[in-house]
Design an enzyme around this catalytic site. Structure first.
Site, PDB file in Angstrom:
ATOM      1  NE  ARG A  53      -3.974   2.113   2.088  1.00 46.32           N
ATOM      2  CZ  ARG A  53      -4.914   2.394   2.968  1.00 46.32           C
ATOM      3  NH1 ARG A  53      -4.982   1.727   4.111  1.00 46.32           N
ATOM      4  NH2 ARG A  53      -5.816   3.333   2.730  1.00 46.32           N
ATOM      5  CB  SER A  67     -12.312   8.125  15.145  1.00 42.58           C
ATOM      6  OG  SER A  67     -12.770   6.992  15.850  1.00 42.58           O
ATOM      7  N   GLY A  72      -9.405   6.480  21.185  1.00 34.63           N
ATOM      8  CA  GLY A  72      -8.164   5.731  21.167  1.00 34.63           C
ATOM      9  C   GLY A  72      -8.126   4.759  19.994  1.00 34.63           C
ATOM     10  CD  GLN A  75      -9.912  -2.758  13.801  1.00 39.36           C
ATOM     11  OE1 GLN A  75      -9.357  -2.067  12.962  1.00 39.36           O
ATOM     12  NE2 GLN A  75     -10.926  -3.553  13.522  1.00 39.36           N
ATOM     13  CD  GLU A  93       2.366   2.603   5.995  1.00 38.55           C
ATOM     14  OE1 GLU A  93       2.753   3.675   5.487  1.00 38.55           O
ATOM     15  OE2 GLU A  93       2.617   1.484   5.498  1.00 38.55           O
ATOM     16  NE  ARG A  94      -7.775   4.588   6.742  1.00 38.28           N
ATOM     17  CZ  ARG A  94      -8.804   4.410   7.566  1.00 38.28           C
ATOM     18  NH1 ARG A  94      -8.796   3.368   8.396  1.00 38.28           N
ATOM     19  NH2 ARG A  94      -9.824   5.236   7.572  1.00 38.28           N
ATOM     20  CD  GLU A 126      -4.306  -4.777   7.824  1.00 41.52           C
ATOM     21  OE1 GLU A 126      -4.856  -4.077   8.685  1.00 41.52           O
ATOM     22  OE2 GLU A 126      -3.262  -4.439   7.244  1.00 41.52           O
ATOM     23  CG  ASN A 127      -3.221  -3.350   2.978  1.00 35.50           C
ATOM     24  OD1 ASN A 127      -3.776  -2.434   3.566  1.00 35.50           O
ATOM     25  ND2 ASN A 127      -1.924  -3.585   3.094  1.00 35.50           N
ATOM     26  NE  ARG A 130      -7.942  -4.916   8.406  1.00 40.66           N
ATOM     27  CZ  ARG A 130      -8.613  -4.714   9.543  1.00 40.66           C
ATOM     28  NH1 ARG A 130      -9.533  -3.778   9.609  1.00 40.66           N
ATOM     29  NH2 ARG A 130      -8.358  -5.453  10.599  1.00 40.66           N
TER      30      ARG A 130
END
Length: 294
Positions: A53, A67, A72, A75, A93-94, A126-127, A130
């Protein structure tokens, strides 16, 4: 355990690991040892340069940062240990970027002892799961795993939970020239638009026309079919009956998308031929497997 078996089982193992990211760390939890969930200073965490990414929407990052200031990080970020108590991100990373915008001093992490290959696999899975990668980043991630670690398209399909044809069609996007890739990465073109352009004579010019006119994927496919039809006409004069009709061109594209390979149909009144082009022994073996199932 041989390499093929370990790859087949890998998808479930990665899924289990990624699933752990959904478990929040309680605010009042005691800090355990390095092998368990813990809080670490954010400056001790760095991005993985091999993460497929590359693009992060600024607006979405600021929304997530807002948010995080209120709730906090729910995840944890999955990391692995480097030297001198430093950590490298495997997945998340995001959230790490947004946490920096939110001014966090520490972030919750899940520490895992994994090698370069597994770290890359987890990042891609993961990417993809998602839907965080754009189509080009996804294709480049697949190409990286195949080039560096010998994965086949079937291996990747099992790991990410997609069909082999999905992987093959994704990799076809890498055949496009750089200007078209840039439009794809920017979101100006969808994967459907881009796939239609792969076999055309001038993908860049057609891509710009698609973007400027706001064409749908179906309109883009028609534009591409007209270009392909023009390519199929011989430079010398020929009879109209020798030219491919739109139905044949549409069937070629349908078969190409289903197989993830270039398919050519030469149809005449007395019969015809179907030609499937492959570039590797793996692709040939996959064709044979498909034929054996019939």
């Amino acid at each position: 355990m041989n390499d093929d078996v370990s790859k087949r089982r890998l998808g479930r193992g990665l899924a289990a690991l990624i699933g752990e990211m959904d478990q929040p760390i309680p605010v009042d939890a005691a800090r355990p040892d390095v092998s368990a969930d813990r809080m670490v200073p954010i400056e001790f965490v760095s991005r993985n340069p091999r993460n497929p990414r590359r693009s992060f929407d600024d607006g979405e990052l600021h929304e997530l940062a807002s948010s995080i200031r209120q709730h906090g990080i729910v995840q944890p970020v999955v990391v692995r240990t480097l030297r001198n108590n430093q950590f490298e991100i495997i997945a998340g990373e995001r959230r790490w970027r947004a946490a920096q915008l939110a001014g966090l001093i520490e972030i919750p992490v899940i520490v895992r002892d994994v090698d370069d290959r597994t770290a890359l696999e987890i990042a891609i899975v993961e990417n993809v799961q998602r839907s965080d990668l754009n189509p080009l980043e996804e294709a480049l991630g697949y190409e990286q795993l195949m080039a560096e670690y010998g994965y086949t398209q079937n291996d990747l399909g099992e790991i990410i939970g997609k069909s082999r044809s999905h992987v093959a069609n994704s990799l076809r996007l890498l055949k496009l020239p750089e200007p078209v890739r840039d439009l794809l990465a920017a979101g100006s073109l969808s994967a459907g638009h881009a796939r239609a352009l792969v076999p055309t004579s001038d993908p860049t010019a057609l891509a710009r026309a698609i973007v400027s006119k706001g064409m749908s994927v179906r309109d883009a496919e028609r534009l591409a079919q007209n270009d392909i039809k023009a390519q199929s006409e011989p430079k010398a004069l020929s009879h109209q009956k020798d030219q491919k009709d739109s139905d044949t061109l549409a069937l070629e594209r349908t078969l190409s998308d289903a197989l993830g390979l270039d398919v050519t149909i030469n149809h005449k009144a007395s019969g015809g031929q179907i030609r499937i082009s492959y570039k590797s022994l793996e692709q040939l073996e996959e064709i044979c497997r498909l034929l054996e199932r019939r």
